[in-house]
Design an enzyme around this catalytic site. Structure first.
Site, PDB file in Angstrom:
ATOM      1  N   ASP A   1      -6.949  22.274  -6.096  1.00  0.00           N
ATOM      2  CA  ASP A   1      -7.686  21.402  -6.984  1.00  0.00           C
ATOM      3  C   ASP A   1      -6.530  20.638  -7.860  1.00  0.00           C
ATOM      4  O   ASP A   1      -6.795  20.593  -9.352  1.00  0.00           O
ATOM      5  CB  ASP A   1      -8.504  22.530  -7.921  1.00  0.00           C
ATOM      6  CG  ASP A   1      -9.513  22.707  -7.089  1.00  0.00           C
ATOM      7  OD1 ASP A   1     -10.081  22.178  -6.243  1.00  0.00           O
ATOM      8  OD2 ASP A   1     -10.264  23.861  -7.528  1.00  0.00           O
TER       9      ASP A   1
ATOM     10  N   HIS B   1     -11.933  20.202  -0.086  1.00  0.00           N
ATOM     11  CA  HIS B   1     -12.651  20.707   1.056  1.00  0.00           C
ATOM     12  C   HIS B   1     -12.617  20.286   2.169  1.00  0.00           C
ATOM     13  O   HIS B   1     -12.577  20.895   3.408  1.00  0.00           O
ATOM     14  CB  HIS B   1     -14.192  21.227   0.513  1.00  0.00           C
ATOM     15  CG  HIS B   1     -14.182  22.133  -0.919  1.00  0.00           C
ATOM     16  ND1 HIS B   1     -15.470  22.130  -1.468  1.00  0.00           N
ATOM     17  CD2 HIS B   1     -13.059  22.395  -1.594  1.00  0.00           C
ATOM     18  CE1 HIS B   1     -15.060  23.010  -2.616  1.00  0.00           C
ATOM     19  NE2 HIS B   1     -13.757  23.060  -2.739  1.00  0.00           N
TER      20      HIS B   1
ATOM     21  N   ASP C   1      -6.941  25.317  -1.576  1.00  0.00           N
ATOM     22  CA  ASP C   1      -7.804  24.505  -2.448  1.00  0.00           C
ATOM     23  C   ASP C   1      -6.897  24.423  -3.702  1.00  0.00           C
ATOM     24  O   ASP C   1      -7.573  25.112  -4.622  1.00  0.00           O
ATOM     25  CB  ASP C   1      -9.034  25.149  -2.347  1.00  0.00           C
ATOM     26  CG  ASP C   1     -10.200  23.880  -3.220  1.00  0.00           C
ATOM     27  OD1 ASP C   1      -9.777  23.040  -3.363  1.00  0.00           O
ATOM     28  OD2 ASP C   1     -11.161  24.603  -3.704  1.00  0.00           O
TER      29      ASP C   1
ATOM     30  N   ASP D   1     -16.638  15.406  -5.591  1.00  0.00           N
ATOM     31  CA  ASP D   1     -15.717  16.187  -6.371  1.00  0.00           C
ATOM     32  C   ASP D   1     -14.534  15.466  -6.196  1.00  0.00           C
ATOM     33  O   ASP D   1     -13.877  15.604  -5.038  1.00  0.00           O
ATOM     34  CB  ASP D   1     -15.822  17.743  -6.202  1.00  0.00           C
ATOM     35  CG  ASP D   1     -16.678  18.485  -7.199  1.00  0.00           C
ATOM     36  OD1 ASP D   1     -17.550  17.694  -7.824  1.00  0.00           O
ATOM     37  OD2 ASP D   1     -16.754  19.472  -6.736  1.00  0.00           O
TER      38      ASP D   1
ATOM     39  N   ASP E   1     -12.917  17.511 -10.018  1.00  0.00           N
ATOM     40  CA  ASP E   1     -13.012  19.041  -9.842  1.00  0.00           C
ATOM     41  C   ASP E   1     -11.384  19.380  -9.759  1.00  0.00           C
ATOM     42  O   ASP E   1     -11.026  19.666  -8.575  1.00  0.00           O
ATOM     43  CB  ASP E   1     -13.751  19.511  -8.589  1.00  0.00           C
ATOM     44  CG  ASP E   1     -14.128  21.001  -8.500  1.00  0.00           C
ATOM     45  OD1 ASP E   1     -13.392  21.811  -9.226  1.00  0.00           O
ATOM     46  OD2 ASP E   1     -14.760  21.411  -7.699  1.00  0.00           O
TER      47      ASP E   1
ATOM     48  N   GLU F   1     -16.267  17.101  -1.547  1.00  0.00           N
ATOM     49  CA  GLU F   1     -14.708  17.355  -2.309  1.00  0.00           C
ATOM     50  C   GLU F   1     -13.896  17.133  -1.380  1.00  0.00           C
ATOM     51  O   GLU F   1     -13.728  17.475  -0.180  1.00  0.00           O
ATOM     52  CB  GLU F   1     -14.673  18.793  -2.706  1.00  0.00           C
ATOM     53  CG  GLU F   1     -13.514  19.064  -3.500  1.00  0.00           C
ATOM     54  CD  GLU F   1     -13.673  20.175  -4.457  1.00  0.00           C
ATOM     55  OE1 GLU F   1     -14.681  20.635  -4.883  1.00  0.00           O
ATOM     56  OE2 GLU F   1     -12.459  21.016  -4.410  1.00  0.00           O
TER      57      GLU F   1
ATOM     58  N   ASP G   1     -18.974  29.302 -17.066  1.00  0.00           N
ATOM     59  CA  ASP G   1     -17.986  28.713 -18.091  1.00  0.00           C
ATOM     60  C   ASP G   1     -18.250  28.401 -19.478  1.00  0.00           C
ATOM     61  O   ASP G   1     -17.332  27.852 -20.328  1.00  0.00           O
ATOM     62  CB  ASP G   1     -17.943  27.043 -17.535  1.00  0.00           C
ATOM     63  CG  ASP G   1     -17.592  26.844 -16.173  1.00  0.00           C
ATOM     64  OD1 ASP G   1     -17.368  27.551 -15.266  1.00  0.00           O
ATOM     65  OD2 ASP G   1     -18.084  25.893 -15.481  1.00  0.00           O
TER      66      ASP G   1
ATOM     67  N   HIS H   1     -20.470  25.269 -14.838  1.00  0.00           N
ATOM     68  CA  HIS H   1     -21.113  26.350 -14.617  1.00  0.00           C
ATOM     69  C   HIS H   1     -21.702  27.163 -15.641  1.00  0.00           C
ATOM     70  O   HIS H   1     -21.022  27.380 -16.544  1.00  0.00           O
ATOM     71  CB  HIS H   1     -20.251  27.358 -13.785  1.00  0.00           C
ATOM     72  CG  HIS H   1     -19.593  26.792 -12.547  1.00  0.00           C
ATOM     73  ND1 HIS H   1     -18.309  25.993 -12.608  1.00  0.00           N
ATOM     74  CD2 HIS H   1     -19.771  27.097 -11.060  1.00  0.00           C
ATOM     75  CE1 HIS H   1     -17.873  25.688 -11.357  1.00  0.00           C
ATOM     76  NE2 HIS H   1     -18.990  26.397 -10.411  1.00  0.00           N
TER      77      HIS H   1
ATOM     78  N   GLU I   1     -22.600  21.840  -1.758  1.00  0.00           N
ATOM     79  CA  GLU I   1     -21.315  21.515  -1.598  1.00  0.00           C
ATOM     80  C   GLU I   1     -20.497  22.323  -0.405  1.00  0.00           C
ATOM     81  O   GLU I   1     -19.978  23.202  -0.680  1.00  0.00           O
ATOM     82  CB  GLU I   1     -20.374  21.433  -2.996  1.00  0.00           C
ATOM     83  CG  GLU I   1     -19.122  21.192  -3.006  1.00  0.00           C
ATOM     84  CD  GLU I   1     -18.387  21.298  -4.466  1.00  0.00           C
ATOM     85  OE1 GLU I   1     -18.881  21.356  -5.270  1.00  0.00           O
ATOM     86  OE2 GLU I   1     -17.033  21.907  -4.440  1.00  0.00           O
TER      87      GLU I   1
END
Ligand code: XLS
Ligand code: NI
Ligand code: NI
Length: 433
Positions: A306, A268, A304, A293, A336, A265, A101, A98, A229
């Site tokens: 991750d 998700h 979530d 992802d 991700d 993902e 980031d 992103h 997404e």
């Protein structure tokens, strides 16, 4: 000196290796179903989790200490050095990022854009030197307070304008870096409370926004894929890109179903009450499967979280759907995923990926073996074989409801149920995973 100086480049050593710093299953050159494993999986490291995340959770802040933390361009450059060192150690072909980031926020939009462009010049040089490629770029339109009520779906048109400018800037650098996709995750495109929300307007805004994104893609000649997404909630109470089925309806509504695909993902899918393979199978069936992802949620917490994937049977069923849909074209496997906040060391950052990459390699190989064996497809074909004749097809295409009803009585139709064989199929899958 490199943050990863004590870590050797990770190489394939085979399943019997005793070396923690080695791949046991991921051999980039191994040919699976006629294609190198590296070209199947198209693995990517996520800049936000591996470089930008500082170890915070809702109850406490930074736990990690990395030499690149800071909010100026000098820190952003140190971060870029570490990032490319890490991609090299892992021998991963792609990364994703992103805007937020990789660059510090400026005092104005123009300064933020210039910061982004400057750091992308650094990326361009490093990509040239190392051969690392960009799987996708995206805009962070959820962290800064300006986005608290959404980006494209914000009640304030000035935020919509700021979002448009932000996405344009991110698409421009993604295009310049040869990115293979551009992702839109609707970070806060949803609502906290229906009491203050106009659903009709927000959907119209989202449709107009995405149409402009697609138009701009064609205007600049970006050959990559635009991906949405799905995620059902978190950070918003309800998010508009809830799941694959919801996005398909949205794309049809605005005539964009041939322009946009999906980045799906694992975590998700679970939040939406589905399995990963359900979302992948549905996207495959609708022609919308773009990229994935890869991660997993904690099975108890319902968030979530991750985490890195570590379950071969789950991952195998996911790649089965990817392969069944023809495999990735512009898409790939983006991790991700982030290390837990107690995993402080550079070794944790690297070995989390190593383990996950091996899980993906095992999953891919199992999926390919299942597909090559053909058992599941054969059993599926048998189950629907009754439809493979003209009379059955005519019923779908031309017979009316009353004609069908008349035929049922004339022929004294008396259908007999047949076993769905679920456990036998589960046993069959277990042979491969
Ligand atoms: C957050 C999303 C995010 C997207 C990119 O839950 O997964 O990381 O992948 O904006
Ligand atoms: Ni994601
Ligand atoms: Ni996520």
């Amino acid at each position: 000196m490199s943050y990863f100086k004590d870590i050797p480049p990770i190489q394939y050593e085979g399943p019997d290796s005793d070396n923690e710093f080695a791949y046991r299953h991921y051999d980039p050159n191994e040919v699976v179903m006629g294609k190198r494993m590296e070209d199947h999986l198209r693995l990517a490291v996520a800049y936000w989790h591996s470089l930008a995340y500082e170890g915070g959770d809702p109850f406490g802040g930074r736990t990690f200490e990395r030499p690149w933390y800071g909010d100026d361009m000098a820190a952003a450059r140190v971060k870029a050095d570490a990032a490319f060192d890490m991609f090299g150690v892992l021998n991963v072909p792609f990364f994703c990022f992103h805007d937020a980031d990789v660059r510090p926020e400026g005092d104005s939009f123009a300064e933020s854009r210039r910061n982004l462009e400057e750091i992308c010049d650094v990326f361009a040089d490093k990509m040239q030197q190392t051969g690392t490629k960009l799987l996708w770029g995206t805009a962070n339109m959820f962290t800064h307070r300006r986005w608290m009520a959404g980006a494209a779906t914000n009640p304030d048109p000035e935020i919509f304008a700021y979002a448009a400018a932000t996405v344009k800037a991110c698409m421009d650098v993604t295009h310049r870096l040869g990115g293979e996709n551009y992702v839109l995750w609707g970070g806060r495109e949803g609502y906290e409370s229906l009491l203050n929300t106009d659903l009709t307007r927000e959907a119209e805004q989202a449709g107009a926004f995405l149409t402009k994104v697609v138009d701009y893609k064609h205007k600049i000649g970006f050959k990559g894929t635009i991906l949405i997404e799905p995620k059902p909630q978190e950070p918003s109470k309800h998010q508009y890109d809830f799941d694959v089925g919801t996005i398909y309806g949205f794309l049809k509504r605005f005539g964009l179903e041939n322009e946009v695909k999906l980045n799906i993902e694992q975590g998700h899918a679970i939040l939406a009450g589905h399995s990963f393979e359900h979302e992948l199978a549905l996207a495959g069936s609708l022609g919308l499967l773009g990229s994935i992802d890869m991660n997993r949620n904690d099975y108890q917490s319902g968030w979530d979280t991750d985490q890195f994937p570590n379950n071969v049977p789950e991952v195998a069923l996911a790649y089965y759907e990817v392969l069944r849909a023809g495999g990735f074209t512009t898409g790939g496997t983006n991790f991700d995923a982030r290390v837990r906040r107690q995993s402080l060391d550079p070794e944790d950052l690297v070995l989390s990926h190593v383990g996950a990459i091996d899980i993906c390699a095992r999953g891919l190989k199992a999926a390919a073996a299942m597909l090559e064996n053909g058992g599941l497809e054969k059993m599926r074909a048998e189950r629907y074989a009754g439809w493979d004749n003209e009379a059955s097809q005519a019923m779908l295409k031309s017979e009316s409801l009353d004609q069908i009803a008349a035929r049922v009585e004339e022929t004294n139709l008396n259908p007999q149920p047949r076993s769905g064989r679920q456990e036998r199929l589960e046993n069959w899958v277990s042979r491969f995973v």
